[in-house]
Design a protein around this motif. Structure first.
Motif, mmCIF file in Angstrom:
data_model
loop_
_atom_site.group_PDB
_atom_site.id
_atom_site.type_symbol
_atom_site.label_atom_id
_atom_site.label_comp_id
_atom_site.label_asym_id
_atom_site.label_seq_id
_atom_site.Cartn_x
_atom_site.Cartn_y
_atom_site.Cartn_z
ATOM 1 N N VAL A 1 0.926 -1.205 -0.069
ATOM 2 C CA VAL A 1 -0.043 0.084 -0.125
ATOM 3 C C VAL A 1 0.969 1.224 0.138
ATOM 4 O O VAL A 1 0.605 2.304 -0.129
ATOM 5 C CB VAL A 1 -0.954 0.107 1.285
ATOM 6 C CG1 VAL A 1 -1.744 1.214 1.389
ATOM 7 C CG2 VAL A 1 -1.888 -1.172 1.113
ATOM 8 N N ASN B 1 2.615 2.650 2.679
ATOM 9 C CA ASN B 1 2.329 3.523 3.708
ATOM 10 C C ASN B 1 3.074 3.395 4.834
ATOM 11 O O ASN B 1 3.036 4.192 5.980
ATOM 12 C CB ASN B 1 1.044 3.420 3.957
ATOM 13 C CG ASN B 1 0.543 2.034 4.594
ATOM 14 O OD1 ASN B 1 1.263 1.135 4.785
ATOM 15 N ND2 ASN B 1 -0.713 1.971 5.273
ATOM 16 N N ASN C 1 -8.376 -4.218 -0.357
ATOM 17 C CA ASN C 1 -8.705 -4.305 -1.945
ATOM 18 C C ASN C 1 -8.725 -5.761 -2.428
ATOM 19 O O ASN C 1 -7.747 -6.685 -1.653
ATOM 20 C CB ASN C 1 -7.703 -3.525 -2.588
ATOM 21 C CG ASN C 1 -8.375 -2.885 -4.190
ATOM 22 O OD1 ASN C 1 -9.294 -3.550 -4.514
ATOM 23 N ND2 ASN C 1 -7.672 -2.173 -4.841
ATOM 24 N N ASN D 1 1.850 -0.527 -7.582
ATOM 25 C CA ASN D 1 0.983 0.496 -7.110
ATOM 26 C C ASN D 1 1.945 1.874 -7.112
ATOM 27 O O ASN D 1 3.110 1.812 -6.535
ATOM 28 C CB ASN D 1 0.536 0.145 -5.820
ATOM 29 C CG ASN D 1 -0.153 1.319 -4.998
ATOM 30 O OD1 ASN D 1 -0.444 2.154 -5.528
ATOM 31 N ND2 ASN D 1 -0.272 1.101 -3.592
ATOM 32 N N GLN E 1 1.603 5.045 -6.204
ATOM 33 C CA GLN E 1 1.185 6.227 -5.428
ATOM 34 C C GLN E 1 1.307 5.785 -3.876
ATOM 35 O O GLN E 1 1.479 4.611 -3.678
ATOM 36 C CB GLN E 1 -0.525 6.475 -5.627
ATOM 37 C CG GLN E 1 -0.706 6.778 -6.971
ATOM 38 C CD GLN E 1 -2.021 7.044 -7.123
ATOM 39 O OE1 GLN E 1 -3.135 6.589 -6.316
ATOM 40 N NE2 GLN E 1 -2.533 7.751 -8.304
ATOM 41 N N ASP F 1 0.264 5.612 -0.096
ATOM 42 C CA ASP F 1 -0.875 5.155 0.758
ATOM 43 C C ASP F 1 -2.013 5.236 -0.046
ATOM 44 O O ASP F 1 -3.126 5.757 0.203
ATOM 45 C CB ASP F 1 -0.987 6.364 1.820
ATOM 46 C CG ASP F 1 -2.082 6.085 2.916
ATOM 47 O OD1 ASP F 1 -2.388 4.673 2.987
ATOM 48 O OD2 ASP F 1 -2.356 6.820 3.563
ATOM 49 N N SER F 2 -1.947 3.912 -1.026
ATOM 50 C CA SER F 2 -2.907 3.898 -1.887
ATOM 51 C C SER F 2 -3.334 2.407 -1.995
ATOM 52 O O SER F 2 -2.174 1.533 -1.814
ATOM 53 C CB SER F 2 -2.416 4.477 -3.383
ATOM 54 O OG SER F 2 -3.163 3.827 -4.670
ATOM 55 N N THR F 3 -4.386 2.067 -2.550
ATOM 56 C CA THR F 3 -4.702 0.644 -2.885
ATOM 57 C C THR F 3 -4.998 0.615 -4.451
ATOM 58 O O THR F 3 -5.842 -0.381 -4.826
ATOM 59 C CB THR F 3 -5.974 -0.221 -1.970
ATOM 60 O OG1 THR F 3 -7.007 0.848 -2.411
ATOM 61 C CG2 THR F 3 -5.519 0.001 -0.490
ATOM 62 N N ASN F 4 -4.591 1.348 -5.384
ATOM 63 C CA ASN F 4 -4.777 1.301 -6.642
ATOM 64 C C ASN F 4 -3.957 0.515 -7.360
ATOM 65 O O ASN F 4 -2.703 1.059 -7.737
ATOM 66 C CB ASN F 4 -4.698 2.735 -7.131
ATOM 67 C CG ASN F 4 -5.039 2.871 -8.623
ATOM 68 O OD1 ASN F 4 -5.949 1.904 -9.184
ATOM 69 N ND2 ASN F 4 -4.663 3.935 -9.319
#
Length: 548
Positions: free
Chosen positions: A217, A219, A244, A283, A285, A287-290
């Protein structure tokens, strides 16, 4: 589809004797080695030049492995789980580049997962294995003859991972054991007040095939990545909350590894699938779950293992994968070092524990005392030795004129040699166990022959081998000429390593076990003899050797 164009570099491929079910990276000081095994019931130790340094036979398939430095001597030990229920720890012997078995425990069913770490946070490495007998067994150390804790489940325990995790309500991180079962139960376990404590449990919809732990993630905290039989990759945080999930179309994930494959400080999710697909998700980005599919490639059969290794010379991470197509492949990402680096924070901290020091002399004594057999043949000879039967046979043979040293060498040859023939297996729905194929899975028949695709290294007789390459028979295909070339190298390397092989039959059998036809091997043995590369010597010790 343009975004998913081929964006990787195939660095090498090694074709194994049979299907590869496990592969781990063994680190010793500044060196790295590959440890792999599978359907031929043998674990192999291979160096970075793809030379087999040692092998350890088992009575069942080598299903899983894990490497970790248990003895604090700078060299990893190897945990191995086999299909006959054997759980072993192997020691890498420095200088000799050999493996010694220092712990062996037998369970009642297949061992499907192994891992290790300081689960109790007391400076001691616990050893863990899970399997078909529906248990998780936790051993205190390599001296243990029985597990300290046994946890029981309603179905097979199919996957496990141990790592540093930070719960939201805890100030400090802890060592969490994540286990997954055949009926889809996901569980996090921690040792609290000296006993196992279930922190949380989730019920998924299908069998859990693979688990890994790492920050995906971006983060600063480790996540739990799970591959399930209903074609999903699910990402959880340390509290067991689903962040996710990724749907895989047309296949299902059976192996997972988290690693930074492109050098941008963010870890990618590497997935091996039942249809032979290798998928890389990234991923980009903080702090992302994209998660997006970065690239993919495909082999002919299921990918049972994915791993990663640092290429020290080039300073990049290579991806190692293999499976039912009887191969190990090494690839690297073309984008290494080209993407802007993400400033991923490190919030995990470390778990404080004081590791006991192992004195080198004590370790050597321990190895001498605790080396144990790995298969039935070794146990037979161990019992024959302990009951003094071999001494009696030796005395009887000496009476009729045989030298004691020759008798000892013959017993050692009998103990160590592999079967003379090796039947190839066609993998189909009917020849594999349920957890190997999953619902509706059919494994195609692999390639008929195994070969090593690498450059011939300089060795005794290498110049003569190169000369033989020029004698190309017109009616032979390019593929057959390549097989002949590989065979000449393997035969001479075998003699270079073993010095003397007593009979022509044994010389041929040791090559056919790799998957080559007996007629091809015989042809190349005759050719090498004709050109003076190898010879049979009648002086003691009698046998086939490289010509002087």
């Amino acid at each position: 589809m343009s975004k998913l164009k081929k964006r990787f570099n195939l660095k090498w491929m090694f074709e194994a004797p049979e299907a590869v079910l496990t592969c781990s990276i063994l680190k010793c000081d500044e060196k790295q080695f590959y440890v792999f095994g599978g359907h031929d019931k043998t674990l192999y130790l291979m160096d970075d030049e793809m030379q087999i340094l040692d092998s350890v036979p088992f009575d069942g398939w080598c299903r899983c492995s894990y490497t970790i430095d248990i003895t604090s001597d700078g060299c990893d030990e190897i945990l191995v789980g086999a299909g006959d229920g054997n759980f072993l720890v192997l020691k890498f012997v420095k200088g000799l580049n050999k493996l010694a078995t220092i712990m062996n425990y037998r369970s009642s069913g297949k061992v499907l997962c192994v891992t290790a770490g300081d689960l109790t946070n007391d400076g001691n490495i616990e050893l863990i294995h899970c399997g078909e007998d529906k248990t998780v067994k936790i051993f205190d150390n390599i001296d243990a003859t029985s597990p300290k804790f046994v946890l029981y489940y309603a179905s097979w325990v199919t996957s496990c991972a141990l790592g540093c995790l930070k719960l939201s309500n805890n100030k400090d991180p802890l060592q969490g054991l994540i286990i997954g079962t055949k009926n889809g139960m996901l569980q996090m376990i921690h040792i609290k007040d000296g006993t196992p404590d279930i922190i949380w449990q989730r019920e998924l919809e299908s069998q859990i095939n693979a688990i890994d732990i790492g920050d995906v993630v971006n983060n600063g905290y480790n996540d739990i990545i799970v591959g399930t039989d209903d074609s999903k990759i699910i990402i959880y945080n340390a509290d067991g909350e689903e962040l996710n999930s990724i749907e895989i179309e047309g296949s299902r994930p059976i192996s997972i590894r988290v690693a930074d494959v492109d050098g941008d400080n963010a870890k990618e999710i590497i997935v091996g699938c039942a249809d032979g697909s290798l998928l890389i998700y990234h991923n980009q980005q903080l702090d992302s779950t994209n998660f997006e599919l970065k690239w993919k490639t495909t082999t002919s059969n299921s990918i049972k293992i994915v791993s990663s290794i640092l290429d020290v010379e080039q300073g990049l991470i290579n991806i190692i994968f293999g499976g039912y197509d009887r191969s190990l492949r090494c690839v690297s990402d073309f984008e290494w070092g080209e993407k802007p680096k993400l400033d991923v924070p490190d919030k995990m901290g470390t778990i404080k524990s004081e590791k006991p020091k192992v004195v080198e002399e004590e370790l050597e004594l321990q190895l001498e005392i605790k080396t144990v057999p790995t298969n039935l043949r070794d146990y037979i000879f161990k019992i024959l030795n302990e009951t003094r039967v071999i001494d009696g046979v030796t005395k009887e043979l000496q009476k009729i004129g045989y030298l004691k040293e020759n008798i000892k060498n013959e017993f050692e040859l009998m103990r160590s040699q592999k079967p003379g023939t090796y039947a190839k297996v066609s993998y189909s729905l009917w020849s594999l166990s349920e957890e190997d194929i999953g619902p509706g899975g059919v494994i195609q028949e692999p390639k008929a022959a195994a070969k090593i695709e690498t450059e011939i290294v300089a060795s005794k007789g290498a110049s003569l081998i190169r000369a033989l390459q020029k004698e190309k028979t017109p009616d032979k295909s390019e593929e057959q000429l390549k097989i002949d070339e590989n065979l000449r190298y393997i035969i001479t390397h075998n003699l270079e390593k073993n010095k003397v092989i007593p009979t022509r039959t044994k010389l041929i059998n040791e090559i056919t076990i790799l998957g080559y036809s007996e007629s091809d091997v015989e042809e190349q043995v005759d050719l090498l003899k004709e050109h003076g590369v190898i010879q049979y010597s009648k002086s003691n010790p009698k046998g086939w050797r490289l010509a002087p």
